[in-house]
Design an enzyme around this catalytic site. Structure first.
Site, PDB file in Angstrom:
ATOM      1  N   ASP A  83      18.005 -49.731  64.640  1.00 41.75           N
ATOM      2  CA  ASP A  83      16.635 -49.758  64.113  1.00 41.75           C
ATOM      3  C   ASP A  83      16.191 -48.428  64.121  1.00 41.75           C
ATOM      4  O   ASP A  83      16.123 -47.693  65.426  1.00 41.75           O
ATOM      5  CB  ASP A  83      15.709 -50.769  64.843  1.00 41.75           C
ATOM      6  CG  ASP A  83      14.657 -51.140  64.055  1.00 41.75           C
ATOM      7  OD1 ASP A  83      14.436 -50.847  62.974  1.00 41.75           O
ATOM      8  OD2 ASP A  83      13.418 -51.460  64.754  1.00 41.75           O
ATOM      9  N   HIS A  84      15.618 -47.758  63.247  1.00 39.28           N
ATOM     10  CA  HIS A  84      14.940 -46.635  63.098  1.00 39.28           C
ATOM     11  C   HIS A  84      15.828 -45.532  63.766  1.00 39.28           C
ATOM     12  O   HIS A  84      15.334 -44.592  64.530  1.00 39.28           O
ATOM     13  CB  HIS A  84      13.521 -46.466  63.910  1.00 39.28           C
ATOM     14  CG  HIS A  84      12.385 -47.346  63.248  1.00 39.28           C
ATOM     15  ND1 HIS A  84      11.911 -47.102  62.066  1.00 39.28           N
ATOM     16  CD2 HIS A  84      11.989 -48.598  63.618  1.00 39.28           C
ATOM     17  CE1 HIS A  84      11.001 -48.054  61.733  1.00 39.28           C
ATOM     18  NE2 HIS A  84      11.069 -48.996  62.597  1.00 39.28           N
ATOM     19  N   ASP A 105      15.789 -43.816  59.572  1.00 39.78           N
ATOM     20  CA  ASP A 105      14.530 -43.847  59.019  1.00 39.78           C
ATOM     21  C   ASP A 105      13.879 -42.489  58.741  1.00 39.78           C
ATOM     22  O   ASP A 105      13.537 -41.410  59.553  1.00 39.78           O
ATOM     23  CB  ASP A 105      13.634 -44.422  60.073  1.00 39.78           C
ATOM     24  CG  ASP A 105      12.181 -44.404  59.585  1.00 39.78           C
ATOM     25  OD1 ASP A 105      11.983 -43.988  58.595  1.00 39.78           O
ATOM     26  OD2 ASP A 105      11.252 -45.121  60.529  1.00 39.78           O
ATOM     27  N   GLU A 135      14.141 -46.989  54.555  1.00 40.23           N
ATOM     28  CA  GLU A 135      12.857 -47.034  54.365  1.00 40.23           C
ATOM     29  C   GLU A 135      12.008 -46.076  53.139  1.00 40.23           C
ATOM     30  O   GLU A 135      12.288 -44.974  53.378  1.00 40.23           O
ATOM     31  CB  GLU A 135      12.055 -46.856  55.397  1.00 40.23           C
ATOM     32  CG  GLU A 135      10.571 -47.344  55.467  1.00 40.23           C
ATOM     33  CD  GLU A 135       9.800 -47.569  56.837  1.00 40.23           C
ATOM     34  OE1 GLU A 135      10.749 -48.168  57.826  1.00 40.23           O
ATOM     35  OE2 GLU A 135       8.782 -47.198  57.002  1.00 40.23           O
ATOM     36  N   GLY A 179       3.551 -53.122  65.602  1.00 47.25           N
ATOM     37  CA  GLY A 179       2.719 -53.579  66.813  1.00 47.25           C
ATOM     38  C   GLY A 179       1.391 -54.462  66.195  1.00 47.25           C
ATOM     39  O   GLY A 179       1.732 -54.927  65.136  1.00 47.25           O
TER      40      GLY A 179
HETATM   41  P1  13P Z   1       6.509 -55.462  65.384  1.00 50.54           P
HETATM   42  O1  13P Z   1       6.336 -54.957  66.675  1.00 50.54           O
HETATM   43  O2  13P Z   1       5.180 -55.386  64.569  1.00 50.54           O
HETATM   44  O3  13P Z   1       7.101 -56.777  65.299  1.00 50.54           O
HETATM   45  O4  13P Z   1       7.413 -54.498  64.611  1.00 50.54           O
HETATM   46  C1  13P Z   1       8.821 -54.623  64.902  1.00 50.54           C
HETATM   47  C2  13P Z   1       9.651 -53.573  63.943  1.00 50.54           C
HETATM   48  O5  13P Z   1       9.221 -53.395  62.863  1.00 50.54           O
HETATM   49  C3  13P Z   1      10.785 -52.889  64.338  1.00 50.54           C
HETATM   50  O6  13P Z   1      11.185 -52.053  63.560  1.00 50.54           O
END
Ligand code: 13P
Length: 284
Positions: A83-84, A105, A135, A179
């Site tokens: 992720d990212h 990302d 993204e 978040g």
């Molecule tokens: P949240 O913390 O809002 O659930 O987002 C998580 C996220 O998008 C990780 O890539």
């Protein structure tokens, strides 16, 4: 059962108009909770981590080994996703470590630079037979603290971006935040409908935590096939830690994390069911 390419799971989900939960991993106990939730629901799940999350665990290889262990132990269907990712080196590291999907990302960059970096990362991922997520538009942190401005996905850029990068799943920016939300969450479902009409690859929603259920369901019906969740399960985990501290018995350390894992597992089960109220995906 076992670890699959993420796009394989997501294409099936989009066809069925359901979504798969992608849950952030930060230690072995939270991986255990996610695996238990997948086993309990009989539905596929995506384990994912950013470099900042897997580095303290010992790196991408340590995360991959842990996830493989729990996937085997619980006999579940899952994907393991970066992720990212921030650099092509991190992408290559995760390919070597046995991930089944990666994201680079570059959404904070200008369009052409996002295309260039995403296409390069897609090439590395595809050479390793992994799927690739990018993204377009930029989802900010809820506290506005990731240094960039939120930018909604521009529909006129979508088809060109997908064609030039060979991306397998596309994260879109339609009003969610990473978040906690500062104000009232209001997804731009009109924008999502337009984007979904332009490409048939699965679409990804970052910042799933705290988004009202009716809006999530509407987004899923329009083409969102993966929903990223971190904050909601992290809050459940922390609440369990607080419970454990209140009744702390230092002589029995093995019991300490039980409430944290239990609460986090329950929250994960709730979300997996919410995203995929269709048990037909159970045998994906
Ligand atoms: P949240 O913390 O809002 O659930 O987002 C998580 C996220 O998008 C990780 O890539």
């Amino acid at each position: 059962m076992g670890l699959r390419r993420m796009d394989f799971l997501l294409r099936r989900a989009r066809e069925k108009q359901i979504a798969i939960g992608a849950f952030e991993c930060w230690d072995n106990l939270n991986i255990l909770g996610i695996a238990r939730a997948a086993a309990e629901t009989g539905l596929p799940v995506i384990f994912q981590a950013t470099p900042a999350e897997y580095e303290p665990m010992g790196g991408a290889g340590a995360l991959a080994d842990m996830v493989r262990f729990y996937v085997r132990k619980f006999d579940i269907t899952a994907a393991l996703h970066l992720d990212h990712g921030g650099t092509l080196e991190q992408v290559a590291d995760c390919v070597r470590s046995g991930f089944t999907s990666v994201m680079l990302d570059a959404s904070g960059c200008e369009f052409e630079e996002n295309v260039r970096l995403s296409a390069a990362a897609a090439e590395i991922a595809h050479a390793g037979n992994l799927s690739f997520e990018a993204e377009l538009g930029h989802v900010i942190g809820g506290d506005g603290g990731d240094g960039a401005e939120s930018a909604l996905t521009v529909p006129s850029e979508v088809a060109e971006f997908v064609r030039r990068t060979s991306v397998d799943c596309l994260a879109v920016s339609i009003g969610t935040v990473h978040g906690d939300y500062k104000g009232e969450p209001r997804l731009r479902l009109d924008l999502l409908r337009e984007i979904a009409s332009l490409v048939d690859i699965p679409l990804v929603l970052h910042g799933g935590s705290g988004t009202p259920v009716d809006q999530l369901h509407a987004a899923i019906r329009l083409g969102i096939a993966k929903i990223n969740i971190c904050t909601d399960i992290h809050k459940a985990f922390i609440a369990g830690i607080q419970e454990a501290i209140a009744g702390l018995t230092p002589s029995v350390p093995g019991k300490f994390y039980r409430p944290a894992v239990a609460r986090m597992t329950a929250k994960t089960i709730e979300m997996i069911r919410l995203f995929a109220d269709d048990p037909r995906l159970a045998n994906a």
